[in-house]
Design a protein around this motif. Sequence first.
Motif, PDB file in Angstrom:
ATOM      1  N   ARG A 118       0.930  -1.360  -0.104  1.00 10.77           N
ATOM      2  CA  ARG A 118       0.056   0.071  -0.435  1.00 10.77           C
ATOM      3  C   ARG A 118       0.464   1.708   0.199  1.00 10.77           C
ATOM      4  O   ARG A 118       0.201   2.240  -0.294  1.00 10.77           O
ATOM      5  CB  ARG A 118      -0.754   0.114   1.242  1.00 10.77           C
ATOM      6  CG  ARG A 118      -1.915   1.384   1.013  1.00 10.77           C
ATOM      7  CD  ARG A 118      -2.434   1.631   2.358  1.00 10.77           C
ATOM      8  NE  ARG A 118      -3.511   2.809   2.466  1.00 10.77           N
ATOM      9  CZ  ARG A 118      -4.295   2.697   1.774  1.00 10.77           C
ATOM     10  NH1 ARG A 118      -4.635   2.230   1.016  1.00 10.77           N
ATOM     11  NH2 ARG A 118      -4.626   4.447   2.389  1.00 10.77           N
ATOM     12  N   TYR A 119       1.728   0.987   0.693  1.00  8.54           N
ATOM     13  CA  TYR A 119       2.795   2.601   0.467  1.00  8.54           C
ATOM     14  C   TYR A 119       3.783   2.248  -0.272  1.00  8.54           C
ATOM     15  O   TYR A 119       4.340   3.466  -0.195  1.00  8.54           O
ATOM     16  CB  TYR A 119       3.275   2.545   2.175  1.00  8.54           C
ATOM     17  CG  TYR A 119       2.272   2.360   3.076  1.00  8.54           C
ATOM     18  CD1 TYR A 119       1.279   3.012   3.504  1.00  8.54           C
ATOM     19  CD2 TYR A 119       2.259   1.553   3.616  1.00  8.54           C
ATOM     20  CE1 TYR A 119       0.771   3.426   4.234  1.00  8.54           C
ATOM     21  CE2 TYR A 119       1.262   0.703   5.330  1.00  8.54           C
ATOM     22  CZ  TYR A 119       0.468   2.181   4.977  1.00  8.54           C
ATOM     23  OH  TYR A 119      -0.932   1.628   6.332  1.00  8.54           O
ATOM     24  N   ALA A 120       3.893   1.625  -1.345  1.00  6.52           N
ATOM     25  CA  ALA A 120       5.626   1.527  -1.698  1.00  6.52           C
ATOM     26  C   ALA A 120       5.299   2.258  -3.079  1.00  6.52           C
ATOM     27  O   ALA A 120       3.807   2.197  -4.150  1.00  6.52           O
ATOM     28  CB  ALA A 120       5.461  -0.155  -2.591  1.00  6.52           C
ATOM     29  N   ARG A 121       6.073   3.117  -3.434  1.00  9.24           N
ATOM     30  CA  ARG A 121       5.757   3.899  -4.447  1.00  9.24           C
ATOM     31  C   ARG A 121       6.835   3.616  -5.748  1.00  9.24           C
ATOM     32  O   ARG A 121       8.258   3.602  -5.218  1.00  9.24           O
ATOM     33  CB  ARG A 121       5.936   5.686  -3.558  1.00  9.24           C
ATOM     34  CG  ARG A 121       4.632   5.684  -2.883  1.00  9.24           C
ATOM     35  CD  ARG A 121       5.485   7.882  -2.225  1.00  9.24           C
ATOM     36  NE  ARG A 121       6.765   7.632  -1.695  1.00  9.24           N
ATOM     37  CZ  ARG A 121       7.304   6.923  -0.694  1.00  9.24           C
ATOM     38  NH1 ARG A 121       5.433   6.216   0.456  1.00  9.24           N
ATOM     39  NH2 ARG A 121       7.680   7.385  -0.045  1.00  9.24           N
ATOM     40  N   VAL A 122       6.607   3.799  -6.755  1.00 14.72           N
ATOM     41  CA  VAL A 122       6.860   3.522  -8.210  1.00 14.72           C
ATOM     42  C   VAL A 122       6.898   5.200  -9.216  1.00 14.72           C
ATOM     43  O   VAL A 122       6.245   5.785  -9.036  1.00 14.72           O
ATOM     44  CB  VAL A 122       6.783   2.505  -8.598  1.00 14.72           C
ATOM     45  CG1 VAL A 122       6.829   1.286  -7.696  1.00 14.72           C
ATOM     46  CG2 VAL A 122       5.075   2.664  -8.968  1.00 14.72           C
ATOM     47  N   PRO A 123       7.681   5.241  -9.643  1.00 17.41           N
ATOM     48  CA  PRO A 123       7.427   6.360 -10.738  1.00 17.41           C
ATOM     49  C   PRO A 123       6.730   6.455 -11.336  1.00 17.41           C
ATOM     50  O   PRO A 123       6.028   5.150 -11.964  1.00 17.41           O
ATOM     51  CB  PRO A 123       9.076   6.183 -11.511  1.00 17.41           C
ATOM     52  CG  PRO A 123       9.767   5.475 -10.743  1.00 17.41           C
ATOM     53  CD  PRO A 123       9.853   4.546  -9.826  1.00 17.41           C
ATOM     54  N   ALA A 124       5.800   7.031 -11.848  1.00 10.13           N
ATOM     55  CA  ALA A 124       4.736   7.122 -12.471  1.00 10.13           C
ATOM     56  C   ALA A 124       4.616   8.523 -13.449  1.00 10.13           C
ATOM     57  O   ALA A 124       5.294   9.415 -13.123  1.00 10.13           O
ATOM     58  CB  ALA A 124       3.307   7.006 -11.904  1.00 10.13           C
ATOM     59  N   SER A 125       3.835   8.632 -14.808  1.00 13.12           N
ATOM     60  CA  SER A 125       3.621   9.534 -15.896  1.00 13.12           C
ATOM     61  C   SER A 125       2.638   9.500 -16.517  1.00 13.12           C
ATOM     62  O   SER A 125       2.113   9.015 -16.360  1.00 13.12           O
ATOM     63  CB  SER A 125       5.265   9.805 -16.571  1.00 13.12           C
ATOM     64  OG  SER A 125       4.816   8.333 -17.451  1.00 13.12           O
ATOM     65  N   ASP A 159       4.605  10.024  -9.117  1.00 15.76           N
ATOM     66  CA  ASP A 159       4.851   8.931  -8.534  1.00 15.76           C
ATOM     67  C   ASP A 159       3.426   7.965  -7.831  1.00 15.76           C
ATOM     68  O   ASP A 159       1.864   8.927  -7.602  1.00 15.76           O
ATOM     69  CB  ASP A 159       6.226   8.449  -7.209  1.00 15.76           C
ATOM     70  CG  ASP A 159       5.402   8.929  -6.164  1.00 15.76           C
ATOM     71  OD1 ASP A 159       4.805   9.396  -5.783  1.00 15.76           O
ATOM     72  OD2 ASP A 159       6.846   9.341  -5.557  1.00 15.76           O
ATOM     73  N   LEU A 160       3.181   6.710  -7.419  1.00 16.41           N
ATOM     74  CA  LEU A 160       1.632   6.649  -7.722  1.00 16.41           C
ATOM     75  C   LEU A 160       2.493   5.080  -6.190  1.00 16.41           C
ATOM     76  O   LEU A 160       2.888   4.659  -6.222  1.00 16.41           O
ATOM     77  CB  LEU A 160       1.739   5.851  -8.818  1.00 16.41           C
ATOM     78  CG  LEU A 160      -0.118   5.360  -8.475  1.00 16.41           C
ATOM     79  CD1 LEU A 160      -1.029   6.788  -8.788  1.00 16.41           C
ATOM     80  CD2 LEU A 160      -0.499   5.013 -10.463  1.00 16.41           C
ATOM     81  N   SER A 161       1.140   5.571  -5.677  1.00 16.11           N
ATOM     82  CA  SER A 161       0.839   3.548  -4.627  1.00 16.11           C
ATOM     83  C   SER A 161      -0.814   2.928  -4.421  1.00 16.11           C
ATOM     84  O   SER A 161      -1.337   3.957  -5.146  1.00 16.11           O
ATOM     85  CB  SER A 161       1.742   4.373  -3.234  1.00 16.11           C
ATOM     86  OG  SER A 161       0.889   5.116  -2.489  1.00 16.11           O
ATOM     87  N   GLU A 162      -0.473   2.459  -4.310  1.00 13.51           N
ATOM     88  CA  GLU A 162      -1.860   2.239  -3.429  1.00 13.51           C
ATOM     89  C   GLU A 162      -2.763   3.309  -2.664  1.00 13.51           C
ATOM     90  O   GLU A 162      -3.837   2.828  -2.562  1.00 13.51           O
ATOM     91  CB  GLU A 162      -2.231   0.569  -3.222  1.00 13.51           C
ATOM     92  CG  GLU A 162      -3.822   0.216  -3.125  1.00 13.51           C
ATOM     93  CD  GLU A 162      -3.539  -1.252  -2.279  1.00 13.51           C
ATOM     94  OE1 GLU A 162      -4.707  -1.807  -1.505  1.00 13.51           O
ATOM     95  OE2 GLU A 162      -2.103  -1.773  -2.151  1.00 13.51           O
ATOM     96  N   GLY A 163      -1.565   3.666  -2.020  1.00 11.92           N
ATOM     97  CA  GLY A 163      -2.674   4.676  -1.278  1.00 11.92           C
ATOM     98  C   GLY A 163      -2.351   6.110  -1.508  1.00 11.92           C
ATOM     99  O   GLY A 163      -3.043   6.527  -0.539  1.00 11.92           O
ATOM    100  N   GLY A 164      -2.265   6.797  -2.444  1.00 11.23           N
ATOM    101  CA  GLY A 164      -1.327   8.091  -3.189  1.00 11.23           C
ATOM    102  C   GLY A 164      -0.711   8.090  -4.200  1.00 11.23           C
ATOM    103  O   GLY A 164      -0.261   7.339  -4.983  1.00 11.23           O
ATOM    104  N   SER A 165      -0.679   9.547  -4.719  1.00 14.78           N
ATOM    105  CA  SER A 165       0.179   9.916  -5.801  1.00 14.78           C
ATOM    106  C   SER A 165       0.586  11.208  -5.270  1.00 14.78           C
ATOM    107  O   SER A 165       0.555  11.773  -4.692  1.00 14.78           O
ATOM    108  CB  SER A 165      -0.400  10.071  -6.685  1.00 14.78           C
ATOM    109  OG  SER A 165       0.298  10.617  -8.292  1.00 14.78           O
ATOM    110  N   ALA A 215      -3.331  12.043  -0.871  1.00 20.21           N
ATOM    111  CA  ALA A 215      -3.758  10.546   0.042  1.00 20.21           C
ATOM    112  C   ALA A 215      -4.578   9.792   0.075  1.00 20.21           C
ATOM    113  O   ALA A 215      -5.843  11.513  -0.170  1.00 20.21           O
ATOM    114  CB  ALA A 215      -3.021  10.622   1.737  1.00 20.21           C
ATOM    115  N   PHE A 216      -5.077   9.263  -0.733  1.00 20.84           N
ATOM    116  CA  PHE A 216      -6.295   8.232  -1.344  1.00 20.84           C
ATOM    117  C   PHE A 216      -6.458   8.570  -0.671  1.00 20.84           C
ATOM    118  O   PHE A 216      -6.246   7.435   1.003  1.00 20.84           O
ATOM    119  CB  PHE A 216      -6.456   7.156  -1.819  1.00 20.84           C
ATOM    120  CG  PHE A 216      -5.545   7.461  -3.125  1.00 20.84           C
ATOM    121  CD1 PHE A 216      -5.599   9.099  -4.079  1.00 20.84           C
ATOM    122  CD2 PHE A 216      -4.519   6.531  -4.182  1.00 20.84           C
ATOM    123  CE1 PHE A 216      -4.175   8.873  -4.962  1.00 20.84           C
ATOM    124  CE2 PHE A 216      -4.520   6.980  -5.527  1.00 20.84           C
ATOM    125  CZ  PHE A 216      -4.077   7.593  -5.562  1.00 20.84           C
TER     126      PHE A 216
END
Length: 243
Positions: A118-125, A159-165, A215-216
């Motif tokens: 949920r808290y792991a963030r990865v690059p996004a575009s 960046d993007l995660s299950e819990g936010g962006s 935060a979602f």
Amino acid sequence: MARRTPAGAELTRSAPAHWPGLNDRVWVEVQMPDSFGGETIRIPTRVEDAHDGTLVVAAPSFRGDLHVVAPGLPVAVCWAGQRGQSRQDFLIAEVVRRRVPAWDLVPCSDVVVEQRRRYARVPASGGVHVTPVHGDPLAAEVDPDDPVEEPTVPAQLVDLSEGGSALSVPAGSWLRLGRLARLAFDLEGFPVHQEGQVVRSLDSLEADRLEVVVAFAEPVAAADRLRRYVMQTQIRQRRGGDR
């Protein structure tokens, strides 16, 4: 400089190798007192330093921080590791007013690895359309006498995660700390619509833009799709030699 240790704290000197690295993004969790709602809030920040058993993070801003933050305050720090979500309990040893205000944190538990993404963030575009949420109590503070509806903000994913962006947004928009926002963007060909709250605002490398973290709000309708995107991106990063 001597470090202050909160009285009565039983400290655990975890190996620095278990901790996030310099400039890594982390989340801090703070239990607010009853006078501020009694909720546990989670705020993103980044690591400024780690030495002598002390983890130093940039001081995050949140509503009530001037009244709540003080040496001895217990906080939890969460970060994305190779095996999943890592978490450790800390006490604030010192609030330091450096060029970048920071918290000096001393650990009071071992690192716990939670196999959640949920808290792991990865690059996004990609582009994001951000619109205000009807009923946002902070909306009236923008200009209570102006009947003009707040415009859609064109943003870019950072960046993007299950819990936010994290989003890059134009400076001067209505997006600011505490505001409620609805995000609409495309994720690998599928539309995602999600409400959330701005929990962090950072200066961007571009003078006319800011980076805000949303935060979602629960429930996250696209949680499964977001989780799959995070996992697939992490796999690609590891294959390419990135953490």
